[in-house]
Design an enzyme around this catalytic site. Structure first.
Site, PDB file in Angstrom:
ATOM      1  N   THR A 160       0.814  -1.214   0.000  1.00 32.19           N
ATOM      2  CA  THR A 160       0.000   0.000   0.000  1.00 32.19           C
ATOM      3  C   THR A 160       0.852   1.270   0.000  1.00 32.19           C
ATOM      4  OG1 THR A 160      -1.508   1.262   1.419  1.00 32.19           O
ATOM      5  CG2 THR A 160      -0.113  -0.293   2.525  1.00 32.19           C
ATOM      6  N   ASP A 161       0.260   2.358  -0.477  1.00 27.78           N
ATOM      7  CA  ASP A 161       0.969   3.653  -0.420  1.00 27.78           C
ATOM      8  C   ASP A 161       1.074   4.183   1.011  1.00 27.78           C
ATOM      9  OD1 ASP A 161      -1.706   4.401  -0.027  1.00 27.78           O
ATOM     10  OD2 ASP A 161      -1.754   5.873  -1.651  1.00 27.78           O
ATOM     11  N   GLU A 162       0.280   3.604   1.944  1.00 28.67           N
ATOM     12  CA  GLU A 162       0.285   4.122   3.325  1.00 28.67           C
ATOM     13  C   GLU A 162       1.637   3.916   4.002  1.00 28.67           C
ATOM     14  OE1 GLU A 162      -3.102   3.578   5.753  1.00 28.67           O
ATOM     15  OE2 GLU A 162      -4.468   3.704   4.067  1.00 28.67           O
ATOM     16  N   TYR A 169      -1.824  -0.330  11.023  1.00 34.80           N
ATOM     17  CA  TYR A 169      -1.957  -1.037   9.735  1.00 34.80           C
ATOM     18  C   TYR A 169      -0.767  -0.728   8.831  1.00 34.80           C
ATOM     19  CZ  TYR A 169      -3.290  -1.549   4.830  1.00 34.80           C
ATOM     20  OH  TYR A 169      -3.285  -1.857   3.476  1.00 34.80           O
ATOM     21  N   LYS A 200       2.176  -3.253   7.357  1.00 32.86           N
ATOM     22  CA  LYS A 200       2.443  -3.456   5.927  1.00 32.86           C
ATOM     23  C   LYS A 200       3.884  -3.072   5.604  1.00 32.86           C
ATOM     24  CE  LYS A 200      -0.004  -4.583   3.020  1.00 32.86           C
ATOM     25  NZ  LYS A 200      -0.391  -5.936   2.500  1.00 32.86           N
TER      26      LYS A 200
HETATM   27  P1  NAD Z   1      -9.706  -7.222   2.398  1.00 33.43           P
HETATM   28  O1  NAD Z   1      -9.672  -6.930   3.860  1.00 33.43           O
HETATM   29  O2  NAD Z   1     -10.948  -6.945   1.620  1.00 33.43           O
HETATM   30  O3  NAD Z   1      -9.369  -8.772   2.152  1.00 33.43           O
HETATM   31  C1  NAD Z   1      -8.356  -9.443   2.834  1.00 33.43           C
HETATM   32  C2  NAD Z   1      -8.524 -10.932   2.583  1.00 33.43           C
HETATM   33  O4  NAD Z   1      -7.451 -11.614   3.260  1.00 33.43           O
HETATM   34  C3  NAD Z   1      -9.832 -11.496   3.149  1.00 33.43           C
HETATM   35  O5  NAD Z   1     -10.432 -12.357   2.210  1.00 33.43           O
HETATM   36  C4  NAD Z   1      -9.398 -12.263   4.379  1.00 33.43           C
HETATM   37  O6  NAD Z   1     -10.240 -13.366   4.694  1.00 33.43           O
HETATM   38  C5  NAD Z   1      -7.999 -12.712   3.972  1.00 33.43           C
HETATM   39  N1  NAD Z   1      -7.137 -12.978   5.130  1.00 33.43           N
HETATM   40  C6  NAD Z   1      -6.944 -12.183   6.221  1.00 33.43           C
HETATM   41  N2  NAD Z   1      -6.095 -12.782   7.077  1.00 33.43           N
HETATM   42  C7  NAD Z   1      -5.718 -13.944   6.499  1.00 33.43           C
HETATM   43  C8  NAD Z   1      -4.822 -14.974   6.889  1.00 33.43           C
HETATM   44  N3  NAD Z   1      -4.165 -14.934   8.065  1.00 33.43           N
HETATM   45  N4  NAD Z   1      -4.656 -16.036   6.055  1.00 33.43           N
HETATM   46  C9  NAD Z   1      -5.332 -16.088   4.867  1.00 33.43           C
HETATM   47  N5  NAD Z   1      -6.184 -15.145   4.465  1.00 33.43           N
HETATM   48  C10 NAD Z   1      -6.374 -14.076   5.273  1.00 33.43           C
HETATM   49  O7  NAD Z   1      -8.463  -6.475   1.795  1.00 33.43           O
HETATM   50  P2  NAD Z   1      -8.286  -5.757   0.374  1.00 33.43           P
HETATM   51  O8  NAD Z   1      -8.794  -4.384   0.464  1.00 33.43           O
HETATM   52  O9  NAD Z   1      -8.773  -6.662  -0.672  1.00 33.43           O
HETATM   53  O10 NAD Z   1      -6.687  -5.677   0.314  1.00 33.43           O
HETATM   54  C11 NAD Z   1      -5.927  -6.752  -0.223  1.00 33.43           C
HETATM   55  C12 NAD Z   1      -4.454  -6.401  -0.132  1.00 33.43           C
HETATM   56  O11 NAD Z   1      -4.210  -5.211  -0.857  1.00 33.43           O
HETATM   57  C13 NAD Z   1      -3.969  -6.143   1.290  1.00 33.43           C
HETATM   58  O12 NAD Z   1      -2.682  -6.687   1.412  1.00 33.43           O
HETATM   59  C14 NAD Z   1      -3.933  -4.624   1.404  1.00 33.43           C
HETATM   60  O13 NAD Z   1      -2.969  -4.209   2.317  1.00 33.43           O
HETATM   61  C15 NAD Z   1      -3.571  -4.255  -0.014  1.00 33.43           C
HETATM   62  N6  NAD Z   1      -4.039  -2.931  -0.469  1.00 33.43           N
HETATM   63  C16 NAD Z   1      -5.361  -2.567  -0.314  1.00 33.43           C
HETATM   64  C17 NAD Z   1      -5.793  -1.343  -0.816  1.00 33.43           C
HETATM   65  C18 NAD Z   1      -7.233  -0.906  -0.706  1.00 33.43           C
HETATM   66  O14 NAD Z   1      -7.534   0.251  -1.015  1.00 33.43           O
HETATM   67  N7  NAD Z   1      -8.158  -1.757  -0.279  1.00 33.43           N
HETATM   68  C19 NAD Z   1      -4.871  -0.483  -1.449  1.00 33.43           C
HETATM   69  C20 NAD Z   1      -3.536  -0.870  -1.562  1.00 33.43           C
HETATM   70  C21 NAD Z   1      -3.141  -2.110  -1.092  1.00 33.43           C
HETATM   71  O1  DAU Z   2      -4.078   4.020   0.595  1.00 30.76           O
HETATM   72  C1  DAU Z   2      -4.314   2.641   0.470  1.00 30.76           C
HETATM   73  C2  DAU Z   2      -5.137   2.178   1.633  1.00 30.76           C
HETATM   74  O2  DAU Z   2      -6.454   2.679   1.422  1.00 30.76           O
HETATM   75  C3  DAU Z   2      -5.172   0.668   1.808  1.00 30.76           C
HETATM   76  O3  DAU Z   2      -3.882   0.208   2.103  1.00 30.76           O
HETATM   77  C4  DAU Z   2      -6.135   0.257   2.924  1.00 30.76           C
HETATM   78  O4  DAU Z   2      -6.222  -1.148   3.003  1.00 30.76           O
HETATM   79  C5  DAU Z   2      -7.486   0.845   2.611  1.00 30.76           C
HETATM   80  O5  DAU Z   2      -8.378   0.561   3.672  1.00 30.76           O
HETATM   81  C6  DAU Z   2      -7.393   2.348   2.398  1.00 30.76           C
HETATM   82  O6  DAU Z   2      -7.078   3.035   3.647  1.00 30.76           O
HETATM   83  P1  DAU Z   2      -7.819   4.385   4.049  1.00 30.76           P
HETATM   84  O7  DAU Z   2      -7.739   4.566   5.517  1.00 30.76           O
HETATM   85  O8  DAU Z   2      -7.375   5.521   3.191  1.00 30.76           O
HETATM   86  O9  DAU Z   2      -9.310   3.974   3.578  1.00 30.76           O
HETATM   87  P2  DAU Z   2     -10.749   4.239   4.209  1.00 30.76           P
HETATM   88  O10 DAU Z   2     -11.752   3.873   3.177  1.00 30.76           O
HETATM   89  O11 DAU Z   2     -10.889   3.628   5.561  1.00 30.76           O
HETATM   90  O12 DAU Z   2     -10.769   5.819   4.396  1.00 30.76           O
HETATM   91  C7  DAU Z   2     -10.584   6.681   3.287  1.00 30.76           C
HETATM   92  C8  DAU Z   2     -10.601   8.102   3.814  1.00 30.76           C
HETATM   93  O13 DAU Z   2     -11.928   8.401   4.279  1.00 30.76           O
HETATM   94  C9  DAU Z   2      -9.685   8.322   5.000  1.00 30.76           C
HETATM   95  O14 DAU Z   2      -9.136   9.625   4.939  1.00 30.76           O
HETATM   96  C10 DAU Z   2     -10.614   8.190   6.207  1.00 30.76           C
HETATM   97  C11 DAU Z   2     -11.923   8.732   5.681  1.00 30.76           C
HETATM   98  N1  DAU Z   2     -13.147   8.142   6.269  1.00 30.76           N
HETATM   99  C12 DAU Z   2     -13.250   6.793   6.332  1.00 30.76           C
HETATM  100  C13 DAU Z   2     -14.366   6.211   6.891  1.00 30.76           C
HETATM  101  C14 DAU Z   2     -14.478   4.702   6.991  1.00 30.76           C
HETATM  102  C15 DAU Z   2     -14.173   8.977   6.686  1.00 30.76           C
HETATM  103  O15 DAU Z   2     -14.087  10.223   6.587  1.00 30.76           O
HETATM  104  N2  DAU Z   2     -15.294   8.400   7.221  1.00 30.76           N
HETATM  105  C16 DAU Z   2     -15.425   7.052   7.355  1.00 30.76           C
HETATM  106  O16 DAU Z   2     -16.467   6.594   7.877  1.00 30.76           O
END
Ligand code: NAD
Ligand code: DAU
Length: 355
Positions: free
Chosen positions: A134-136, A160, A164
């Site tokens: 992730t970019d975080e 988190y 990562k």
């Molecule tokens: P998500 O939370 O929707 O899905 C995570 C999946 O991993 C789930 O299906 C869960 O059951 C599985 N899991 C969790 N713990 C596990 C374990 N111990 N063993 C096997 N499976 C397990 O997450 P997502 O949003 O799909 O993100 C997927 C990946 O991409 C993550 O590594 C996250 O850090 C990365 N990522 C997410 C975003 C985003 O915006 N969602 C952006 C950049 C990177």
């Molecule tokens: O940047 C990549 C990341 O983006 C991923 O690595 C994470 O897995 C993914 O969850 C996401 O993280 P964020 O914290 O940016 O996502 P989230 O959707 O939780 O929040 C997006 C923005 O919105 C953040 O600034 C927090 C804000 N927010 C979020 C929620 C849930 C609100 O203002 N209200 C809310 O209820």
């Protein structure tokens, strides 16, 4: 030839598996997922009966299971999505993040290393471990600062992000020390079908449809770069196919927006596609207590992946968010099914504390 995907029942993982297998010539997928609250077999319903998809319910921290799967299926690549992924949950309870994101990735790397060491010739040369990150991990930017490049220092701010970042470091070290052929991707905020409604975009869609408050943390001027999930999946395929081992690739949508604009855009789309007799959805917007340590701005410089691999996102925010809102409108049964008791408990506890 097979690929092993971890976390393929989650949001991005399931989109990746579905997109991968949409190609009739694609290699089969072994999909290992622990089915935590975020994992959902319904996301994979379209693959029922498809022999190219083998679902395994299990944990990436289970070394014996990993060894058995690697010996049985001899995958030519491992694509690692499995993680705890929600920042707010990491603030409430960081333990699961340390366990899965750090210890789980360590176990997976060790299993992959043993498997790769047992390969020879072309199979050994072709093997890849792709780590999805992730970019975080880069921390937070000020308003005028340049977007994150792959050379930015790691400065994670939430539990988190720190977990990562730790996993990224492990992956890097396994390449540097043991020569494991790894690739790391650092992507910005994804949105699209099958996203669990704890994250901003799906939360706002489902709450707006239910006439519930739309909670914006703090002033809502925090900036994220938003990428449609299908574009993230195509970027991962490009990195897997053509990325250079040991390299990091940033993935982003060239699409920075403050949260307030995102919420207003969703309200406007819903007003257009499913008008509400009670009035415009923006009336539901509520400013709530900010997230502790909330990162102010993320921005991704995605020039390296474009230059080296020719990848660029296909969706703009306008096209991607319209597809997404339409998907949630058309998939009310999926939305209802994920709003289980534990989901309702999370929403009630988390937002009660922000009130
Ligand atoms: P998500 O939370 O929707 O899905 C995570 C999946 O991993 C789930 O299906 C869960 O059951 C599985 N899991 C969790 N713990 C596990 C374990 N111990 N063993 C096997 N499976 C397990 O997450 P997502 O949003 O799909 O993100 C997927 C990946 O991409 C993550 O590594 C996250 O850090 C990365 N990522 C997410 C975003 C985003 O915006 N969602 C952006 C950049 C990177
Ligand atoms: O940047 C990549 C990341 O983006 C991923 O690595 C994470 O897995 C993914 O969850 C996401 O993280 P964020 O914290 O940016 O996502 P989230 O959707 O939780 O929040 C997006 C923005 O919105 C953040 O600034 C927090 C804000 N927010 C979020 C929620 C849930 C609100 O203002 N209200 C809310 O209820």
């Amino acid at each position: 030839m097979t690929i092993l995907v971890t976390g393929g029942a989650g949001f991005i993982g399931s989109n990746f598996v579905l997109d991968w297998l949409a190609d009739a010539a694609a290699e089969p997928v072994v999909n290992l997922d622990a089915l935590t609250y975020a994992g959902n077999r319904r996301n994979l319903a379209a693959l029922e009966g498809d022999a190219r998809h083998v679902f395994v319910h299990g944990d990436i921290g289970d070394r014996a299971l990993l060894d058995r799967l690697l010996a049985e299926h001899r995958p030519r690549a491992l694509v690692h999505f499995a993680a705890e992924s929600h920042v707010d949950r990491s603030i409430h309870g960081p333990g699961a993040f340390i366990k899965t994101n750090i210890e789980g990735t360590f176990t997976l790397l060790e299993a992959a290393r043993a498997h790769w060491n047992g390969l020879a010739g072309d199979a050994k040369a072709a093997f890849r471990f792709l780590h999805v990150s992730t970019d975080e991990v880069y921390g937070s930017l000020g308003p005028g600062e340049p977007a994150f490049t792959e050379a930015n220092p790691c400065q994670p701010n939430s539990p988190y992000a720190a977990s990562k970042a730790a996993s990224d470091h492990l992956v890097r070290a396994w390449h540097h020390t043991y020569g494991l052929p790894v690739l790391t991707t650092n992507c910005s905020n994804n949105y699209g079908p099958f996203q669990f409604p704890e994250k901003l975009i799906p939360l706002v869609i489902v709450n707006a449809l239910a006439g519930k408050p739309l909670p914006i943390y703090g002033d809502g001027m925090q900036v994220r770069d938003w990428l449609y999930v299908g574009d993230h999946c195509s970027a991962i395929r490009a990195v897997l196919a053509r990325g250079r081992c040991g390299e990091v690739y940033n993935i982003g949508g060239w699409n920075e927006k403050p949260n307030r604009d995102i919420v207003h855009a969703i309200c406007a789309l819903l007003d257009e596609l499913r008008p509400d007799a009670a009035g415009p959805r923006a009336r539901l917007i509520t400013h709530v207590k900010d997230r502790p340590g909330h990162d102010r701005r993320y921005a991704i410089d995605a020039r390296k992946i474009e230059r080296e691999l020719g990848w660029r996102p296909r969706q703009t925010f306008e096209t991607g968010i319209r597809r997404t809102v339409q998907w949630y409108l058309e998939n009310a049964a999926w939305v209802a099914a994920v709003q289980s008791g534990s989901y309702r408990d999370w929403v009630a506890t988390h937002y009660a504390a922000r009130g």
